[in-house]
Design an enzyme around this catalytic site. Structure first.
Site, PDB file in Angstrom:
ATOM      1  N   HIS A   1      -7.278  -2.709   5.644  1.00 43.50           N
ATOM      2  CA  HIS A   1      -6.656  -1.381   5.497  1.00 43.50           C
ATOM      3  C   HIS A   1      -7.471  -0.517   4.539  1.00 43.50           C
ATOM      4  CE1 HIS A   1      -4.349   1.281   2.884  1.00 43.50           C
ATOM      5  NE2 HIS A   1      -3.636   1.608   3.932  1.00 43.50           N
ATOM      6  N   ASN A   2      -7.831  -1.089   3.412  1.00 41.76           N
ATOM      7  CA  ASN A   2      -8.589  -0.313   2.426  1.00 41.76           C
ATOM      8  C   ASN A   2      -9.975   0.063   2.940  1.00 41.76           C
ATOM      9  OD1 ASN A   2      -6.360  -1.054   0.898  1.00 41.76           O
ATOM     10  ND2 ASN A   2      -7.530  -1.155  -0.983  1.00 41.76           N
TER      11      ASN A   2
ATOM     12  N   SER B   1       0.825  -1.203   0.000  1.00 41.79           N
ATOM     13  CA  SER B   1       0.000   0.000   0.000  1.00 41.79           C
ATOM     14  C   SER B   1       0.859   1.252   0.000  1.00 41.79           C
ATOM     15  CB  SER B   1      -0.903   0.015   1.226  1.00 41.79           C
ATOM     16  OG  SER B   1      -1.575   1.254   1.290  1.00 41.79           O
TER      17      SER B   1
ATOM     18  N   LYS C   1      -4.579  -6.278   4.161  1.00 39.80           N
ATOM     19  CA  LYS C   1      -4.569  -5.181   3.194  1.00 39.80           C
ATOM     20  C   LYS C   1      -6.006  -4.747   2.854  1.00 39.80           C
ATOM     21  CE  LYS C   1      -3.359  -2.235  -0.023  1.00 39.80           C
ATOM     22  NZ  LYS C   1      -4.060  -2.347  -1.238  1.00 39.80           N
TER      23      LYS C   1
ATOM     24  N   GLU D   1      -9.596   2.839   5.217  1.00 38.67           N
ATOM     25  CA  GLU D   1      -9.339   4.033   4.402  1.00 38.67           C
ATOM     26  C   GLU D   1     -10.672   4.646   3.911  1.00 38.67           C
ATOM     27  OE1 GLU D   1      -6.369   3.349   1.302  1.00 38.67           O
ATOM     28  OE2 GLU D   1      -7.677   4.371  -0.124  1.00 38.67           O
TER      29      GLU D   1
END
Ligand code: 2AM
Length: 482
Positions: free
Chosen positions: A186-187, A128, A183, A190
């Site tokens: 994480h997105n 990322s 991941k 976000e």
């Protein structure tokens, strides 16, 4: 001399990542399906550097030192499976295939099993930080065959972002799809962070009547306080950015948000695992609503908006707004970690929650000072069952709630949507409730479907049925227990 690692896929991410590797002293063999890109790279950005250009998978694999590390940074989906098939015939025992793309974690689980079944090792790693992150230091979240970690650790930690005293934003996440799952979370996080900032923006603009210069100053100030983060920083910049005609650039941008699906996947994972991931869920739905441009245009002609009435203390309200963002952000990460914990149990990943916070601490889009506090919470208590039960975050949410309630109430009475800020507050109010109205829900389910219920005055696991109408039989339903 053989190369330290091979890379397939010289698009933006791949190209920048290999330049990063080379700058840290590693030699890299590169390959791309469209082989002209290899030559262009070797003659262009790669010129005079420690790269070996190759024009077939066989040539690529043949150029690598053993154990061979073949990394793919290609389009997620079928291309990854196709390349795995092409690579495998050229590998020896102990060689490693690495997928650094945005693969769905279930695919990574499947591929790890498949590649291990053929006698090789597989690593699926989240990368990322976009183009600049890839070049200067991304956040990296590797998972897969555990025995591969010592082999790739040196390269991965060398190229990853560093925080504080050189701590790399890269550590082993867990087995098979764990890296790609982290991941994905994480997105999702976000999405949530971005959404609450947009809600604050609309509130500032429409309720408080602030100018872009004032909003710029506010975000700039916030970036030096609790909310210190990359997304607050770029929002401050965006507020100040003027179009050629001197008008704020954002005013010219169509209000329909795109997405590549990772937020949606996060929401789906939460649904599968039964985790109340409300803030991220609302942020995904908000993007969908934004995309319904035509419907919204029609509805705006049908419904009249309430008149905006605000005559309070603006400075105080801005402090409250900061608290709303801070409180909601804590909820979002607490929910995200709740999902990580459930997934870890489900898939047997044994995730290291503190290490994950450090991986996100730098290099990626959600990087923030706040993640250092999350790391500390798990340092104190590695088995912490929920972030809100940590004393630091408990105190912060307690302190934030008054301002946060004030903002939600003001937004709602003025007709300004705050789906993520308000749903996070409702979640908090539910989370801290010993008793929820689900007793009525159970009564309804038992009434219409004889689904049975448990009683407050009897041990858990004992089920009762009431003949609510005097007409139903005594047969109970065992069709659903959830
Ligand atoms: P290309 O340059 O030959 O298109 C990002 O799109 C990367 O994934 C590029 O390196 C691209 O190769 C590769 N890619 C995309 N689709 C692919 C496919 N179906 N097969 C192989 N590589 C693919």
């Amino acid at each position: 001399k053989k190369a330290d690692i091979g890379l397939i896929g010289l698009a933006v991410m791949g190209e920048n990542l290999v330049l990063n590797m080379e700058s840290k002293g590693f030699s890299v063999a590169v390959y791309n399906r469209t082989t002209e890109k290899v030559d262009k790279f070797i003659e262009g950005r790669g010129a005079g550097k420690n790269f070996i250009g190759t024009h077939s998978i066989e040539e690529l694999v043949g150029a690598l030192a053993t154990p061979r590390k073949v990394m793919m940074l290609v389009k997620a989906g079928q291309p990854v499976d196709d390349f795995i098939e092409q690579i495998i015939p050229h590998l020896d025992q102990g060689d490693i295939i690495i997928d650094g793309g945005n693969s769905y974690f279930e695919d990574t689980i499947r591929r790890t099993k498949y590649v291990e079944g053929k006698g090789f090792k597989f690593v699926g790693t989240g990368v990322s930080g976009g183009e600049i992150g890839a070049l200067r230091g991304p956040s990296m979240m590797p998972g897969g065959s555990k025995e591969a970690w010592p082999e790739v650790k040196e390269i991965f930690q060398a190229i990853a972002a560093k925080v504080d005293d050189g701590v790399p934003c890269c550590d082993w996440v867990g087995a098979d799809g764990a890296g790609h799952f982290v991941k994905m979370i994480h997105n999702g996080i976000e999405y949530g962070d971005m959404q609450i900032i947009t809600e604050a923006y609309q509130f500032m603009k429409e309720v408080l009547g602030m100018s872009y210069d004032e909003m710029h100053e506010t975000f700039k100030k916030w970036n030096k306080e609790e909310l210190d983060s990359y997304l607050i920083e770029i929002t401050a910049d965006i507020m100040a950015f003027k179009d050629e005609d001197g008008e704020p650039m954002v005013e010219k941008i169509l209000d329909t948000a795109g997405q590549k699906g990772t937020g949606k996947w996060t929401g789906i994972a939460a649904m599968h695992l039964g985790v109340p991931l409300t803030l991220i869920g609302e942020s995904v739905f908000s993007r969908f609503l934004s995309a319904q441009l035509d419907l919204r245009a029609k509805a705006s002609e049908v419904f009249e908006a309430p008149e905006i009435k605000f005559d309070g203390d603006k400075t105080k309200m801005l402090d409250d707004l900061k608290m709303a963002l801070y409180g909601a952000k804590i909820i979002s990460y607490a929910q995200g970690y709740n999902l990580l914990m459930e997934a870890s149990k489900e898939h047997g990943w044994d995730l290291n929650y503190g290490a994950i916070a450090l991986m996100w601490r730098g290099g990626c889009i959600i990087r923030s000072a706040f993640l250092g506090d999350i790391n500390k919470a798990f340092d104190k208590a590695p088995d912490l069952p929920h972030l809100l039960l940590d004393s630091f975050f408990r105190d912060k949410v307690q302190a934030a709630q008054q301002g946060w309630r004030n903002v939600c109430a003001t937004a709602i009475s003025n007709g300004i949507p705050v789906p993520s800020l308000s749903s996070a507050l409702s979640y908090f109010d539910g989370f801290r409730s010993k008793r929820l109205p689900a007793n009525l829900l159970q009564a309804q389910r038992d009434y219409f479907g004889a689904h049975t219920y448990e009683r407050v005055d009897k041990p858990r696991g004992e089920f009762f049925h009431t003949n609510w109408t005097g007409e139903g039989a005594d047969t109970v339903s065992t069709a659903y227990n959830s």
